[in-house]
Structure formats: C-alpha cells, structure tokens
Motif scaffolding. Sequence first.
Motif, mmCIF file in Angstrom:
data_model
loop_
_atom_site.group_PDB
_atom_site.id
_atom_site.type_symbol
_atom_site.label_atom_id
_atom_site.label_comp_id
_atom_site.label_asym_id
_atom_site.label_seq_id
_atom_site.Cartn_x
_atom_site.Cartn_y
_atom_site.Cartn_z
ATOM 1 N N ARG A 12 -1.791 37.894 26.091
ATOM 2 C CA ARG A 12 -2.782 38.158 25.033
ATOM 3 C C ARG A 12 -2.102 38.295 23.677
ATOM 4 O O ARG A 12 -2.619 37.829 22.662
ATOM 5 N N PHE A 13 -0.958 38.931 23.695
ATOM 6 C CA PHE A 13 -0.246 39.092 22.430
ATOM 7 C C PHE A 13 0.163 37.722 21.867
ATOM 8 O O PHE A 13 -0.017 37.452 20.672
ATOM 9 N N GLY A 43 -4.678 37.687 13.739
ATOM 10 C CA GLY A 43 -5.427 36.820 14.671
ATOM 11 C C GLY A 43 -6.286 37.580 15.649
ATOM 12 O O GLY A 43 -6.892 36.967 16.536
ATOM 13 N N ARG A 44 -6.358 38.937 15.510
ATOM 14 C CA ARG A 44 -7.142 39.704 16.482
ATOM 15 C C ARG A 44 -8.607 39.300 16.391
ATOM 16 O O ARG A 44 -9.095 38.962 15.312
ATOM 17 N N ARG A 45 -9.262 39.377 17.538
ATOM 18 C CA ARG A 45 -10.696 39.036 17.538
ATOM 19 C C ARG A 45 -11.483 40.189 16.959
ATOM 20 O O ARG A 45 -11.283 41.340 17.337
ATOM 21 N N LYS A 46 -12.369 39.815 16.051
ATOM 22 C CA LYS A 46 -13.210 40.870 15.485
ATOM 23 C C LYS A 46 -14.596 40.728 16.079
ATOM 24 O O LYS A 46 -14.971 39.628 16.497
ATOM 25 N N ARG A 49 -3.142 32.686 17.229
ATOM 26 C CA ARG A 49 -4.352 32.569 16.410
ATOM 27 C C ARG A 49 -4.085 33.019 14.981
ATOM 28 O O ARG A 49 -4.533 32.424 14.014
ATOM 29 N N GLY A 50 -3.308 34.090 14.898
ATOM 30 C CA GLY A 50 -2.946 34.612 13.583
ATOM 31 C C GLY A 50 -2.148 33.579 12.794
ATOM 32 O O GLY A 50 -2.367 33.390 11.592
ATOM 33 N N ALA A 108 -0.378 38.841 15.010
ATOM 34 C CA ALA A 108 -1.323 39.276 16.050
ATOM 35 C C ALA A 108 -2.445 40.080 15.415
ATOM 36 O O ALA A 108 -3.617 39.959 15.789
ATOM 37 N N PHE A 109 -2.061 40.888 14.425
ATOM 38 C CA PHE A 109 -3.075 41.687 13.731
ATOM 39 C C PHE A 109 -4.069 40.762 13.014
ATOM 40 O O PHE A 109 -5.269 40.943 13.064
ATOM 41 N N THR A 138 -2.931 35.902 20.581
ATOM 42 C CA THR A 138 -3.434 36.516 19.342
ATOM 43 C C THR A 138 -2.514 36.181 18.165
ATOM 44 O O THR A 138 -2.985 35.846 17.068
ATOM 45 N N ALA A 139 -1.217 36.269 18.437
ATOM 46 C CA ALA A 139 -0.268 35.927 17.375
ATOM 47 C C ALA A 139 -0.406 34.449 16.999
ATOM 48 O O ALA A 139 -0.345 34.090 15.817
#
Length: 724
Positions: free
Chosen positions: A79-80, A170-173, A86-87, A167-168, A83-84
Amino acid sequence: MSEQDRSLRTTTTSAEIEPHVFEGELVEDASGISASRLWRQFVNRWQRSSRVPAALKSRQAAKQAVQDATAFALRAPWRFTTTAGRGLLAAVRGWRRWVRVHDYREAAEHSEKLADKFTEIRALTLFRWKVTVAVTITAAVLVAVADLVYGSAALWITGSCCAVALAFLGRRKDGSPGRKPSLSGPRTLAWTMDPQLLVDAFRDAKLIGKDESLRLVERAAHDGAGWAVTVDLPATRKAADAIKNREALASALAVDEMQLIVERVRGRGGHAGRVFLWIADEDPYSGPPVRFPLLDAKRWDAWRPIPFGQDARNRRIDLQLVWTSLVVGAIPRQGKTFAARLPAAGLILDPYTRLYVFDGKGGKDWEAAGAVAHRFVCGDELEHVETVRDRLVELVAEVQSRFTKMSALDDAVCPESKITPGISRDPELGMPITAVIIDEVQVYLENTTRQDVGGKKTTLGAYITDLLAYLARKGPAVGIVVVLATQRPDSNTIPPRLRAVLGSRFALRVMDWRDSNIVLGEQMNTRGYDASGLLPRHKGVGILRPDSESDTGSEFLAVTVQTYYMDNAEWRSICTRGRALRETAGTLSGHAAGDDSLQTVDQSSVVQALGSDTGATGGWSGRESLELTEPLASVVNYLGGDLDPGVREFVPTAELTETLDAEPSTFAQRMGELGCRPVRHRVQNEDGDTRRVRGYLTAEIRAAVERAANDEISSPDDGDSDPS
Ligand SMILES: Nc1ncnc2c1ncn2[C@@H]1O[C@H](COP(=O)(O)OP(=O)(O)OP(=O)(O)O)[C@@H](O)[C@H]1O
C-alpha cells in the motif's frame, strides 16, 4: 381493656407520633460497598468512553484487532508503494501543468486571448523549465554532498522522506477515488501548446495508427487570423487522405470544418506526406464582404488572372480565364450572379475583349452589360433562346474562321497555333478575346423546342449544348472563353459532353454532394470537397476548382473561396467604364454600338464542325444522343472522331481517367458493367520506346455503344452517382 379500646389507642398514638417521623435512607455497611461500586463505575466508563479504542473494549474486538493489524502489517509495504506511486504521478502531473503554465493558458483560452498571450506564455514556460533544471541540479548536488559526508544513511533518509511525502500526496481522500473526472474546457487550441494533442487528434481522425506518430516540421505559430502548423505523416500515410478526412480532423480538433484548412505541401520542401494545417481563430467567412479590387482599376488586361476572391487565410485567389472556361453552380440566392460578374468585370475592363452576354433570368442583374457587350440577350422566351442559338452558331463559325486564319499566320506571329496577346489585340486580324457569359444557362439548355440540325431531329436545348461544348472545347485555343452560371447543376441540365469540357468550376452552396460533384467533378466529395456542406449564411462562398490544364494551373486541387463583393451600382460603373474604354480604343461593336444584325453563316459547315467534334450529327460521338450511361457517354464524348473505325485502335485507361477526372477503380468497374474489359496493349511513347499499358480497344467501346443503341445496356442514367 377491650379490643376496640386497644385499637383506638394505637390509632391515636400513631397519629400523635407520625409528625415526628422524617424521611430517611437505608445505608448499608460502608466498607463492603465502595470497592465493587468503584469497579462497576470504571467498567461502565471504559465501555462507554469514546477515547478507548474499540479493540480494547472486549476480548472479541481485541482478537479482531490483532487479526486486522496483522493483515495491515502484511499489506503495508504494497500500500505504501502504490500510494507513493500515486503521489509521484500527481507530482509529475502538477509539475507538468506548472511548467506549461496551464492555469494562465486556460484563463487566456477562456477569455479568447490565447493568441495575444502566446509570447508571454512561451516566455513563462521557458523560465519555469529553467527553474526546474536549476532545482533538479541543486537537489542532486545536495544529495551527493550528503552522501559523501554522512554516507549511504543520508540517501536512505532522503529517499524515505521523499517516499513519505509522495505517499502523503498520493493518499486517497474521501470522495476522490482515483482520477478526477474533469469537465472539458475549450480544447480548441490546446494542441498549439501540446503537440501530443495534435497526434491524438490525427489518431482519433484515423489518419494515423495507434502506434504511429507525427513529426512536427514547424512548431505551431500564430499566422494571420489562425494557427498554422506543418507536420510530416508517417511514411505509410498520404497527405491526400488528411485533406479527404478534413471533417474528421476538424472534429478531433474541436473546430468547425470551415475553420480548418488542410493542404499538402508541394514543390520544394514538400512531399506527399507533408501536411500544412491552418486553423482559423473564428469563422473565416463571417466578416463583411471584401470589396472587389478591380473597382479601383482604370483598366485590366484579360490575359492576366482576374481577382476572384479570398481564401480563409485572406490570400487572394485569382482566376485565369484565357485558355479555359468556367462554370458556376449553386442553389438560388447564394451569390452565383455576383460571382459570374467578377470575371465579366475583368474582361469588361479590357477594351480589346469582346463580350457575348446572355441572361436567362431576364432581370436587372446583367442589364448594364448591354452597354458594352457585342452580343446581348436578356430573357427566357423562345425568341430569346433562338437568338442565343443564332449568336452561338455565329461564334462557332468564327472559331472555324479563326483556325483557318491562324494556320495562315507566320510562325513569328503565331508560334504554337494558339492565340497570343499580340494576335488578340491586332485589329486587322480581328481575333479579340471573346467571352460568352451565360447566366441561368439551364433556361437555354433545357428548351425542348424541336429543331432540325443537318437533317437530324434534336431539340433547341441539345443544339445549344452542342454549340457550347464545341466552343468550350475548341474555343480556348483561339481566344474564346465560356462562363456559364446555373442554379440547376444537375446532370440533365449540364450534360456530360458539356461538363467534361468546362475547365474551371466554382460551386457555391448546392443541395447535395451529387450536385456538388456535377459542378466540381466526379468523386470530388470523396476527396474532401463538397459544396453541399457550405453554410446558407455564407453568401458568395464556394469551392473553386481551377483548371488544372491551364498554364497557370495552381498547386491545389480546389479551394474554398469567398468571392469579392461588387454591388449593382459598382457593376454598372464598371460597365460604363468598359464602354468608355472601348470608345477610346475604337473597339465598341455589335449590340453596344447599336448593331444587332445577324451575320450570314454557312450553317452546313457549322453542323459539320459540330459533327466532327462534339457529335451533334454523325460520327461515333454523335451516339451521345442515345443518352448513354456514364462513363461511356464521357468516353464517347472525349474520343469523338477517334472512335471511328480505322482511326484509333486503343486508348490507355490512364488517359481516360485523367481526362475524365475519374477514379480509376470505379471507372474500371463501371466500364466492366457496360461490357468493356481492359486489355494490355503495346503503345509507343514520345521517345519511340514501346511499353505495355492497360486500356480499352476502341472496337470494344463501339460495341458497348452499339449495345446501348439496341437497348442492351439498362438505364440511361448519366448521373454522377458516387459509390461513396
Ligand atoms: N461575395 C459576396 N459577399 C457577400 N454577399 C454576397 C456575395 N455575393 C453575393 N452576395 C449576396 O447574395 C445575394 C444573392 O446573390 P446573387 O443574386 O448573385 O444570387 P444568385 O445565386 O444569382 O441568385 P438567383 O439564383 O436567384 O439569381 C445578393 O443579394 C448579395 O448581396
């Protein structure tokens, strides 16, 4: 004491004591109660507290939490990473928008000021690129220094910090699952900044494949009132296809097809796969009409191309008239008469030009030309049609006499058995450039009055058609120019034998692609030129197909032109000026000089001329009267006397398709349907070499005509049916 007395006493006593008994509480023993009470209070609060995690509130919840935590720990690296990732994507996208000055550009696009801001945007883009490069280099140096000083730990720390930051980012909101759908803004000009969008548009329009790309020859630049770009198609693709699919490309670029110009780059620096695109900022024909430049000219030379109009890029489009002829077709009220009056005005301003003006409409439009015309007919009555016929007969006889005169001329005066400016202006030779201008020509061509021509029964309309076909075919060499305008450009009105010999075509708005093809030529709609797509509000706008055979043959096949505007008063002033010029030059003649007498003409020689050329009488081309189906009619019309037995044995397919402007495969298919199969035959070229080419034996063509005569060939439909 009796029982009653006792009871009374008790009652009395209690009544007396009662007021002294107070409310009280039963209190248990203090030491035993407080511990259990405190525990219960604690449990109660623990269970109800929102601060205590649910997992610690019950054994079952704790078990579940442990399971969840294990699963989370196992999934965490993946997941990290995602997410990273995506970020990272979001960061790159953000950087891309920033470096391309997206926000500024969008604002400029919205306010339709992109063209004005273009330089600023380019400068800002360059600056941001520089900032990007500077920051990248600085960061790389810092990391390298940190690595040297603190060892690889510095790299790990930097990498981890970056990964966490990404990662921050790209986190899903909540409410944003993945990519955000966006409302499409104006994408019209987006391609000017991003060539990839242009590539996508070509792909969407199916002009290049999924794996193919374009090569930008020149970056998009603002040019005139639009954007221009030149691209090279992949090696397997042709510029002609891009022109053909202009509409699809316009859709992919989100512009009206009227705003898009697609041209093949020819000549030096051009090749079959190089395309020039020009996209107008707005409808290029919506502006006010452009004044006819010759309104200010004192005189004009008929040998020079006459200004006709402007294309979408405001480039002047001229029309060469000498050596060719012109047909103008359109539905009513689109500017046909106005368009036909432009070349007429150019000719009027040359005092050495003779004019035959016939107006089938009979209104005021051409009235002023009567003051300058050598022959003038205005009206649609039988007498008018007959006069037109007689004037044309007169002219055919003159063409014959001009040929005779020219053959007797010295080589120095007439080097190529063609008229020259010198010959046309020599009053002694009497061979001025002579223009036959007929508005609403269908009025004359459709006349069904019976007519006997050289012993053959025909109609007045058919005879006029033959006369005009002769003039358009033979006339240019001796200085005859034919200009026809019609509001019924269908195959019945302008038969193929006449259509095939009209060199330049101008189609204003017509009803459908068939009519457009009749004016512009077969298959023109499939090549991207269809006058039925022009807008009703675009008066005077049409597709011009200049004569490709003329010496000044243009580089383009056809072009959309907004004709110059000349109102009635200006037209009248041109006619007055033309008359004054002729009076000065001593060339005012015929109707304008008050002489409407008919010349005596040897009718039989005219009939013979038509018979040997256009086929009104006798000869194989005369078989056109059979209403031959296409393309046989055009072939017979083209070959004329060559079809007579013993004259010509074989005709190459390439010669026919080029001359008749037919698409080779469709032509072969239709000829096949008519029973004419191509054969390979030896032909000799100009160098004396022989080679085998495909073509048709004239005997086969004669046989097909014979079958038509015997009704073996089905319909006499000579419409320009188009397979597309
Ligand atoms: N180049 C031009 N620019 C702007 N308007 C034009 C142009 N040419 C023609 N028009 C307008 O179009 C109208 C129709 O023109 P015109 O009379 O030539 O049409 P037409 O096709 O000959 O019609 P009809 O078939 O009824 O004779 C005119 O009133 C004129 O104002």
